[in-house]
Scaffold this motif. Structure first.
Motif, PDB file in Angstrom:
ATOM      1  N   PHE A  19      -4.508   4.763  -8.789  1.00 20.81           N
ATOM      2  CA  PHE A  19      -4.036   3.442  -8.384  1.00 20.81           C
ATOM      3  C   PHE A  19      -4.618   1.863  -8.652  1.00 20.81           C
ATOM      4  N   GLY A  20      -5.863   2.076  -8.891  1.00 21.60           N
ATOM      5  CA  GLY A  20      -6.647   0.889  -9.293  1.00 21.60           C
ATOM      6  C   GLY A  20      -6.411  -0.187  -8.014  1.00 21.60           C
ATOM      7  N   THR A  21      -6.368  -1.546  -8.630  1.00 27.30           N
ATOM      8  CA  THR A  21      -6.238  -2.815  -8.195  1.00 27.30           C
ATOM      9  C   THR A  21      -4.737  -3.032  -7.802  1.00 27.30           C
ATOM     10  N   GLU A 127      13.063   4.165  -5.540  1.00 23.08           N
ATOM     11  CA  GLU A 127      12.149   3.635  -6.745  1.00 23.08           C
ATOM     12  C   GLU A 127      13.200   2.466  -7.113  1.00 23.08           C
ATOM     13  N   PRO A 128      12.512   1.520  -7.617  1.00 30.08           N
ATOM     14  CA  PRO A 128      10.942   1.195  -7.323  1.00 30.08           C
ATOM     15  C   PRO A 128      10.723   0.973  -5.857  1.00 30.08           C
ATOM     16  N   TYR A 129       9.470   1.183  -5.658  1.00 32.50           N
ATOM     17  CA  TYR A 129       9.075   1.136  -4.198  1.00 32.50           C
ATOM     18  C   TYR A 129       7.808   0.474  -4.293  1.00 32.50           C
ATOM     19  N   TYR A 130       7.647  -0.046  -2.772  1.00 26.51           N
ATOM     20  CA  TYR A 130       6.476  -0.965  -2.605  1.00 26.51           C
ATOM     21  C   TYR A 130       5.163  -0.200  -2.737  1.00 26.51           C
ATOM     22  N   ASP A 131       4.245  -0.852  -3.350  1.00 26.08           N
ATOM     23  CA  ASP A 131       3.141  -0.118  -3.869  1.00 26.08           C
ATOM     24  C   ASP A 131       2.322   0.678  -2.766  1.00 26.08           C
ATOM     25  N   SER A 132       2.313   0.392  -1.499  1.00 18.07           N
ATOM     26  CA  SER A 132       1.406   1.012  -0.744  1.00 18.07           C
ATOM     27  C   SER A 132       2.166   2.297  -0.470  1.00 18.07           C
ATOM     28  N   TYR A 133       3.624   2.521  -0.561  1.00 24.15           N
ATOM     29  CA  TYR A 133       4.071   3.977  -0.334  1.00 24.15           C
ATOM     30  C   TYR A 133       3.514   5.069  -1.071  1.00 24.15           C
ATOM     31  N   ALA A 134       3.316   4.860  -2.373  1.00 26.87           N
ATOM     32  CA  ALA A 134       2.643   5.726  -3.129  1.00 26.87           C
ATOM     33  C   ALA A 134       1.337   5.992  -2.812  1.00 26.87           C
TER      34      ALA A 134
END
Ligand code: PMP
Ligand code: GLN
Length: 399
Positions: A19-21, A127-134
C-alpha cells in the motif's frame, strides 16, 4: 498501490506492504511543494455553515465532549442520525442500539471489515474502489474480489452479471459505494434492487458506503441499500459529516444497522479509537437537523461547480464522463495523446499548475484504470475556472 518503494519500509508487514503512502497524501504534498491548484484530494476549500462551526465552539466552551464521550457516540448525535435517516429515507433505527458514531467513515469501514471478516473471506467490491477499502480488507485478513465498473454511454456502469459471477462460496460480504468515488456514478434503483436480491439469495452481508448521500445531481437519486427488501437485517450503512457539511477535518462518521451488526462493529471500533471528536459530535447533531433547504442549496452549489469544471476539462481536450454524484469528475486522457494517468498526474503540476489523481491507484486491474484521471470540484468557482484555464493553456502549448 502508489507510494514509497518497499526498501523505504523495511518493517511493514506483508499484509500492508503493497500500500505505501496514500495517493491523497502524495498528491497534496505535490500541490503544496509546487504551488499547484489542488484538485486531487477531495476536500472543500470553504468551510461549512457558520452556525455549525459556532455550535462546535459552543460545545467546546460549555465543556460538552471535552472528555471521552460515550463509546457509541453522544446521545444527541445518535438521535439526530436516526431522525435524519427517518426523515430522508423512512428508515427507522433505534438510537440506543442501532447507531454507532465513528472517527469518520474511514474508521467505520475499517471497524466493519475487522469485525465481520474471518481470515480468507472474500469481499466483492466495486472497482475502482476508495483506497482504504483495499487496506482495510487486508488488515482484516480478507481477500478482495473486484468487479470493474466500465464506461458505457458516457458513464461508468456496473455489470450485474459480472457482479453475480464474482460471488463464490467464500464470499462473506459485498462492499458497495454509491454515490461512487472516484467515478461519480450513482447506482440506479434497479441496479441496487439487483444487488439486494443477490445479497439475499446468497445470504451475504453488505457494507455500503453512502458518504456522498446528499451529493447527487440532475435527476439522479440516492436510495440507501438498507431500504430494499431483506436488506435491513444484513446491511451496515456508513455515513459521514465530512462531505455533507464541508468539515472533512472533524472526522465524524457513523454506522447504522441492526443491534447485532452494530454491536459487532463496535467491538472492533472500541479498540481502534474507542471514541473521537467529542465537541464536534454535538455540532454534527445540529447539522443533521438543518432544514431541507440547506441540503438543496448545497447540492445546487456543488452541481454548478461540477458544470464549471466539466466544461473547462472538455475545452482543454479531456473526455469527461458524466458525474451524477460525489465531489469528483473522472476523465479519459487519451484524447490528449496520453495513456498513462500516473505519469500524467506526476507531471501535471509542472506542466499546468494543477494536481489531479490517477484512477489507476483505485484498481487491481491497473491497465483498466490507466487512462483515467480524477479531478475534484469541491472548490470555489474562481479556483475551478483558473484550473481549467491553466489546463487549456498547457494543452495548447503541447499542440
Ligand atoms: N468513503 C469514501 C467513498 C470517501 O470518498 C471518503 C473520503 N473522502 C471516505 C469514505 C472517508 O470519509 P471520512 O473522511 O469521513 O473518514
Ligand atoms: N476521500 C477523499 C478523496 O477521495 C480523501 C480522503 C483522504 O485523504 N483519505 O479525495
Amino acid at each position: 498501490m502508489a507510494g514509497m518503494t518497499s526498501s523505504a519500509r523495511p518493517y511493514l508487514n506483508r499484509r500492508l506492504a503493497e500500500f505505501g503512502t496514500t495517493i491523497f497524501a502524495e498528491m497534496s504534498a505535490l500541490a503544496a511543494s509546487t504551488g499547484a491548484i489542488n484538485l486531487g484530494q477531495g476536500f472543500p476549500d470553504t468551510d461549512g455553515p457558520e452556525e455549525i462551526r459556532e455550535a462546535a465552539v459552543r460545545a467546546l466552551r460549555d465543556g460538552r465532549g471535552n472528555q471521552y464521550p460515550p463509546g457509541p457516540g453522544v446521545p444527541e448525535l445518535r438521535s439526530a442520525i436516526a431522525a435524519h435517516q427517518l426523515r430522508r429515507y423512512g428508515l427507522s433505527w433505534d438510537p440506543g442500539t442501532e447507531v454507532l458514531v465513528t472517527a469518520g467513515a474511514t474508521e467505520a469501514i475499517a471497524a466493519s471489515l475487522l469485525a465481520l471478516l474471518e481470515r480468507g473471506d472474500e469481499v466483492v467490491a466495486l472497482e475502482p474502489y476508495y483506497d482504504s477499502y483495499a487496506a482495510s480488507i487486508a488488515m482484516a485478513g480478507g481477500r478482495r474480489v473486484p468487479v470493474t465498473l466500465r464506461p458505457h454511454e458516457g458513464a461508468f456502469r456496473l455489470d450485474l452479471d459480472e457482479l453475480r459471477a464474482a460471488v463464490t462460496d467464500r464470499t462473506r460480504l459485498l462492499l458497495i459505494n454509491t454515490p461512487h468515488n472516484p467515478t461519480g456514478t450513482v447506482l440506479t434503483r434497479d441496479e441496487l434492487a439487483a444487488v439486494a436480491e443477490l445479497a439475499v439469495e446468497r445470504d451475504l452481508l453488505v457494507v455500503t458506503d453512502e458518504v456522498y448521500e446528499h451529493l447527487v445531481f440532475d435527476d439522479a437519486e440516492h436510495t440507501p441499500l438498507a431500504t430494499f427488501p431483506g436488506m435491513r437485517e444484513r446491511t451496515v450503512t456508513i455515513g459521514s459529516a465530512g462531505k455533507t457539511y464541508s468539515f472533512t477535518g472533524w472526522k465524524v462518521g457513523w454506522v447504522t444497522g441492526t443491534p447485532e451488526l452494530v454491536t459487532a462493529v463496535r467491538s472492533a471500533k472500541q479498540f481502534l479509537t474507542y471514541v473521537a471528536s467529542g465537541p464536534f459530535q454535538y455540532a454534527v447533531a445540529e447539522a443533521l437537523a438543518l432544514p431541507d433547504a440547506y441540503f438543496e442549496a448545497f447540492r445546487q452549489d456543488m452541481q454548478t461547480k461540477r458544470d464549471i469544471l466539466a466544461a473547462g476539462l472538455a475545452e482543454a481536450g479531456f473526455k469527461v464522463f458524466d458525474t451524477a454524484g460525489t465531489y469528483f469528475i473522472t476523465t479519459d486522457i487519451r484524447p490528449l495523446g496520453e495513456t498513462d494517468g500516473f505519469a500524467f498526474c506526476r507531471s501535471l503540476p509542472e506542466r499546468a499548475g494543477v494536481v489531479a489523481i490517477p484512477n489507476a491507484v483505485f484498481y487491481d486491474h491497473r491497465e483498466a484504470g490507466a487512462p483515467f484521471v480524477r479531478f475534484a470540484f469541491c472548490k470555489r468557482a474562481s479556483v475551478l475556472e483558473e484550473a481549467a484555464s491553466r489546463l487549456k493553456t498547457a494543452a495548447a502549448a503541447r499542440g
